[in-house]
Design a protein around this motif. Structure first.
Motif, PDB file in Angstrom:
ATOM      1  N   THR A  97      27.426  42.615   9.878  1.00 45.29           N
ATOM      2  CA  THR A  97      27.223  42.918   8.401  1.00 45.29           C
ATOM      3  C   THR A  97      25.492  42.886   8.302  1.00 45.29           C
ATOM      4  OG1 THR A  97      27.462  40.552   7.887  1.00 45.29           O
ATOM      5  CG2 THR A  97      29.387  42.120   7.876  1.00 45.29           C
ATOM      6  N   SER A  98      24.887  42.735   9.276  1.00 45.65           N
ATOM      7  CA  SER A  98      23.379  42.669   8.967  1.00 45.65           C
ATOM      8  C   SER A  98      22.430  43.211  10.237  1.00 45.65           C
ATOM      9  CB  SER A  98      22.916  41.447   8.723  1.00 45.65           C
ATOM     10  OG  SER A  98      23.151  40.330   9.764  1.00 45.65           O
ATOM     11  N   GLY A  99      21.502  43.662   9.858  1.00 45.84           N
ATOM     12  CA  GLY A  99      20.727  43.982  11.203  1.00 45.84           C
ATOM     13  C   GLY A  99      20.159  45.727  10.872  1.00 45.84           C
ATOM     14  N   SER A 100      19.223  46.224  11.716  1.00 42.94           N
ATOM     15  CA  SER A 100      18.683  47.451  11.598  1.00 42.94           C
ATOM     16  C   SER A 100      19.036  48.279  12.861  1.00 42.94           C
ATOM     17  CB  SER A 100      17.249  47.436  11.720  1.00 42.94           C
ATOM     18  OG  SER A 100      16.641  46.556  10.542  1.00 42.94           O
ATOM     19  N   ILE A 101      19.546  49.358  12.470  1.00 46.50           N
ATOM     20  CA  ILE A 101      20.162  50.437  13.500  1.00 46.50           C
ATOM     21  C   ILE A 101      19.344  51.939  13.383  1.00 46.50           C
ATOM     22  CG2 ILE A 101      22.320  49.412  13.614  1.00 46.50           C
ATOM     23  CD1 ILE A 101      23.670  51.460  11.951  1.00 46.50           C
ATOM     24  N   GLN A 102      19.300  52.600  14.458  1.00 45.72           N
ATOM     25  CA  GLN A 102      18.999  54.049  14.333  1.00 45.72           C
ATOM     26  C   GLN A 102      20.056  54.846  14.652  1.00 45.72           C
ATOM     27  OE1 GLN A 102      15.622  55.071  14.530  1.00 45.72           O
ATOM     28  NE2 GLN A 102      14.809  53.292  14.106  1.00 45.72           N
ATOM     29  N   TRP A 103      20.199  55.843  13.745  1.00 42.50           N
ATOM     30  CA  TRP A 103      21.376  56.766  13.844  1.00 42.50           C
ATOM     31  C   TRP A 103      20.743  58.091  13.994  1.00 42.50           C
ATOM     32  CZ3 TRP A 103      23.622  59.446   8.832  1.00 42.50           C
ATOM     33  CH2 TRP A 103      24.492  60.328   9.080  1.00 42.50           C
ATOM     34  N   TRP A 104      20.851  58.862  15.218  1.00 48.42           N
ATOM     35  CA  TRP A 104      20.373  60.030  15.536  1.00 48.42           C
ATOM     36  C   TRP A 104      21.630  61.103  15.731  1.00 48.42           C
ATOM     37  CZ3 TRP A 104      17.105  59.900  20.588  1.00 48.42           C
ATOM     38  CH2 TRP A 104      15.749  58.986  20.437  1.00 48.42           C
ATOM     39  N   SER A 105      21.345  62.344  15.153  1.00 49.25           N
ATOM     40  CA  SER A 105      22.246  63.334  15.029  1.00 49.25           C
ATOM     41  C   SER A 105      21.479  64.602  14.557  1.00 49.25           C
ATOM     42  CB  SER A 105      23.124  63.173  13.856  1.00 49.25           C
ATOM     43  OG  SER A 105      24.237  64.175  13.609  1.00 49.25           O
ATOM     44  N   TRP A 106      22.236  65.786  14.822  1.00 57.89           N
ATOM     45  CA  TRP A 106      21.512  67.113  14.468  1.00 57.89           C
ATOM     46  C   TRP A 106      22.179  67.426  13.024  1.00 57.89           C
ATOM     47  CZ3 TRP A 106      25.848  66.232  17.278  1.00 57.89           C
ATOM     48  CH2 TRP A 106      27.054  66.936  17.109  1.00 57.89           C
ATOM     49  N   THR A 107      23.261  66.876  12.410  1.00 53.38           N
ATOM     50  CA  THR A 107      23.664  67.200  11.086  1.00 53.38           C
ATOM     51  C   THR A 107      23.975  65.717  10.530  1.00 53.38           C
ATOM     52  OG1 THR A 107      25.625  68.099  10.148  1.00 53.38           O
ATOM     53  CG2 THR A 107      26.149  67.120  12.210  1.00 53.38           C
ATOM     54  N   PRO A 108      24.257  65.554   9.418  1.00 54.77           N
ATOM     55  CA  PRO A 108      23.751  66.491   8.288  1.00 54.77           C
ATOM     56  C   PRO A 108      22.478  66.728   7.850  1.00 54.77           C
ATOM     57  CG  PRO A 108      24.223  64.546   7.206  1.00 54.77           C
ATOM     58  CD  PRO A 108      24.385  64.393   8.563  1.00 54.77           C
ATOM     59  N   ASP A 109      22.077  67.679   6.812  1.00 57.38           N
ATOM     60  CA  ASP A 109      20.655  67.723   6.464  1.00 57.38           C
ATOM     61  C   ASP A 109      20.158  66.052   5.914  1.00 57.38           C
ATOM     62  OD1 ASP A 109      20.609  70.282   6.889  1.00 57.38           O
ATOM     63  OD2 ASP A 109      20.345  70.998   4.957  1.00 57.38           O
ATOM     64  N   ASN A 110      18.813  66.000   5.942  1.00 57.76           N
ATOM     65  CA  ASN A 110      18.435  64.828   5.513  1.00 57.76           C
ATOM     66  C   ASN A 110      18.768  64.269   4.259  1.00 57.76           C
ATOM     67  OD1 ASN A 110      16.812  64.099   7.886  1.00 57.76           O
ATOM     68  ND2 ASN A 110      15.447  65.752   7.213  1.00 57.76           N
ATOM     69  N   ASP A 111      18.852  65.104   3.169  1.00 60.74           N
ATOM     70  CA  ASP A 111      19.074  64.777   1.828  1.00 60.74           C
ATOM     71  C   ASP A 111      20.558  64.205   1.735  1.00 60.74           C
ATOM     72  OD1 ASP A 111      19.716  67.623   2.419  1.00 60.74           O
ATOM     73  OD2 ASP A 111      20.188  67.580   0.088  1.00 60.74           O
ATOM     74  N   LEU A 112      21.513  64.761   2.577  1.00 57.64           N
ATOM     75  CA  LEU A 112      23.012  64.315   2.617  1.00 57.64           C
ATOM     76  C   LEU A 112      22.867  63.062   3.418  1.00 57.64           C
ATOM     77  CD1 LEU A 112      24.856  67.713   3.381  1.00 57.64           C
ATOM     78  CD2 LEU A 112      23.931  66.864   1.249  1.00 57.64           C
ATOM     79  N   ALA A 113      22.435  62.864   4.461  1.00 54.96           N
ATOM     80  CA  ALA A 113      22.273  61.548   5.161  1.00 54.96           C
ATOM     81  C   ALA A 113      21.954  60.483   4.289  1.00 54.96           C
ATOM     82  CB  ALA A 113      21.599  61.739   6.522  1.00 54.96           C
ATOM     83  N   GLN A 114      20.805  60.718   3.530  1.00 55.55           N
ATOM     84  CA  GLN A 114      20.307  59.671   2.788  1.00 55.55           C
ATOM     85  C   GLN A 114      21.384  59.303   1.737  1.00 55.55           C
ATOM     86  OE1 GLN A 114      17.792  57.799   3.770  1.00 55.55           O
ATOM     87  NE2 GLN A 114      17.417  59.382   5.400  1.00 55.55           N
ATOM     88  N   ARG A 115      21.970  60.096   1.169  1.00 54.68           N
ATOM     89  CA  ARG A 115      23.023  59.962   0.376  1.00 54.68           C
ATOM     90  C   ARG A 115      24.029  59.038   0.857  1.00 54.68           C
ATOM     91  NH1 ARG A 115      24.447  65.826  -2.078  1.00 54.68           N
ATOM     92  NH2 ARG A 115      22.432  66.591  -2.379  1.00 54.68           N
ATOM     93  N   GLU A 116      24.514  59.359   2.125  1.00 49.28           N
ATOM     94  CA  GLU A 116      25.636  58.486   2.860  1.00 49.28           C
ATOM     95  C   GLU A 116      25.255  57.178   3.141  1.00 49.28           C
ATOM     96  OE1 GLU A 116      26.150  61.479   5.990  1.00 49.28           O
ATOM     97  OE2 GLU A 116      27.411  62.765   4.763  1.00 49.28           O
ATOM     98  N   ILE A 117      23.944  57.126   3.438  1.00 47.69           N
ATOM     99  CA  ILE A 117      23.148  55.836   3.917  1.00 47.69           C
ATOM    100  C   ILE A 117      23.196  54.933   2.476  1.00 47.69           C
ATOM    101  CG2 ILE A 117      21.059  54.475   4.478  1.00 47.69           C
ATOM    102  CD1 ILE A 117      20.784  57.076   6.522  1.00 47.69           C
TER     103      ILE A 117
END
Length: 460
Positions: A42-62
């Motif tokens: 429930t805590s920490g920092s993670i890196q998510w790599w992908s080719w999809t979705p677009d940046n704005d959509l990813a930021q909404r999901e995050i």
């Protein structure tokens, strides 16, 4: 430039044969050892790599994820699809790779068959989250697509569909035109657009693979199911129906439907930019293109392109692919499991990474966010886009058409590219290019493709 929308299962992007061969060689690697106990869930920092979705959509999901898990910081790194496999491979081999990485069900952009050795088995985690009957809660075929040697190497989050055209409704209305339903109507529509200084049907046949969808649609117009049968090795690529499909593909260029220079441009950014800025009225894209019917994503795309903020936002709508063979066969939607999230076995934050991966694909809130981004169909049963809350450019016109496209994609059982290996996809691309440039006749291109298929038999 617009951000490259990147689904190879969407885009079929092919890198090089050397790269693919090199990457595939990894599939025989033994699983890397796990690092540490995996840390807090429930805590920490993670890196998510992908080719999809677009940046704005990813930021909404995050952002939605952080409403439930505020102490897990997610950093999204979008890698162009053409580079993804090559970039991910050494990263995962090192100790500094991403904590979460996206994989595809097929193709050459992050295929799960290549990267499964680096992925945590998520079976126990999803069983704990959804219960022993968790498979029954996921759309059919999704789980099998990301299970490698009895290991759930990644958890699915999206289904994707293609087979429709997209038109700029505003331009069609301006000239009093209707979406073409036959080859003859398509020719006439293009003559009007060209007479008024526009392009017509623009497609990048420069190697990214969207033209595979076009050949698929044409083949279904000639003989429904013929493309899928060839992809599965149940029909020769030299079958008359497929040769006819390549003949019609060539006609699109000869009779003024396809914009000139198709082999020299890419679907992203060239075609995408031309369409969304109103220069051309028609493209062939899949369900993922629904996102640009929304005000927010279209605004983000225009901003990313450096277009003035007061640039008119166009009304884009999906329409059936024309009956180019004139046989009355209906346009069809074909679909694939699109992408899934894998957790790096070496991650020191595996538990937080698992929390994020399963929230995105297996929680109603995560899947609702995916659905409302309208670039993918959620895979958790019972979740659909809340259309009444989504701000569209022209909701009265767009809403019913987008809902219909979503429904058809959700219900589609005809595979898009799942039956095609990377080398087969490249073979179709090569054949398309050879036909359009006149280097090979349709019959010769079909023979070339059959030789590729003979040398690389379909696994059954």
């Amino acid at each position: 430039m617009f951000q490259a929308k990147s689904r190879l299962t969407r885009s079929a992007a092919i890198t090089t044969g050397v790269l693919v061969a090199s990457a595939l060689a990894l599939s025989g690697c033994s699983a890397p050892a796990q690092s540490t106990d995996g840390g807090s869930a429930t805590s920490g920092s993670i890196q998510w790599w992908s080719w999809t979705p677009d940046n704005d959509l990813a930021q909404r999901e995050i952002a939605e994820f952080n409403k439930e898990f505020p102490d897990i910081k997610v950093t999204f790194k979008k890698v162009p699809n053409a580079d993804y496999t090559g970039v991910l491979r050494p990263a995962l081999a090192s100790n500094d790779g991403p904590d979460v990485f996206t994989v595809a069900a097929s193709g050459s952009v992050g295929p799960v068959s290549v990267f499964a050795p680096y992925a945590q088995d998520l079976t126990s985690a999803i069983t704990e989250k959804l219960g022993a009957d968790w498979k029954s809660q996921i759309a059919p075929t999704m789980v099998d697509a990301f299970t490698v040697q009895d290991k759930l190497a990644a958890f699915p989050w999206a289904k994707q569909g293609a087979g429709s055209m997209w038109i700029n409704k505003d331009l069609f209305d301006k000239y009093g035109l209707a979406a073409p339903t036959t080859l003859e109507e398509w020719v006439n529509v293009c003559e009007t657009f060209r007479a008024n200084g526009h392009g017509c049907f623009k497609e990048g046949v420069g190697g990214s693979g969207f033209d595979v969808d076009t050949l698929h649609s044409i083949a279904n117009s000639v003989e429904p199911g013929s493309f899928t049968a060839a992809a599965r090795g149940e029909k020769k690529w030299t079958d008359p129906a497929l040769v006819k499909a390549w003949e019609i593909f060539k006609q699109l260029s000869e009779n003024g439907i396809l914009d000139e220079g198709a082999v020299g441009v890419q679907q992203y950014p060239d075609v995408n930019n031309a369409f969304l800025t109103g220069k051309v009225p028609m493209v062939q894209m899949g369900y993922w293109y629904s996102q640009y019917a929304t005000v927010n994503s279209l605004r983000a795309a225009l901003s990313g392109a450096g277009v003035p903020s007061d640039t008119p936002k166009i009304t884009i709508v999906p329409v059936p692919f024309p009956d180019v063979a004139g046989k009355g066969n209906p346009s069809t939607i074909f679909s694939d499991p699109d992408a899934a999230q894998a957790v790096n076995t070496k991650s020191k934050s595996r538990n937080a990474a698992t929390t994020f991966a399963l929230w995105l694909g297996a929680s109603k809130s995560g899947q609702q966010t995916v659905a409302n981004n309208v670039d993918s169909i959620p895979t958790l049963k019972g979740v659909e886009a809340a259309w009444e809350t989504i701000e569209l450019v022209n909701p009265k016109v767009q809403t019913p058409l987008l809902q219909d496209f979503a429904k058809k994609t959700q219900e589609s059982t005809e595979p898009r590219q799942l039956s095609l290996s990377a080398v087969h996809i490249q073979g179709v691309i090569d054949a398309n290019q050879a036909v359009l440039t006149g280097q090979r006749s349709p019959g010769q291109a079909a023979e070339d493709m059959q030789r590729v298929a003979d040398a690389n038999p379909v696994s059954k």
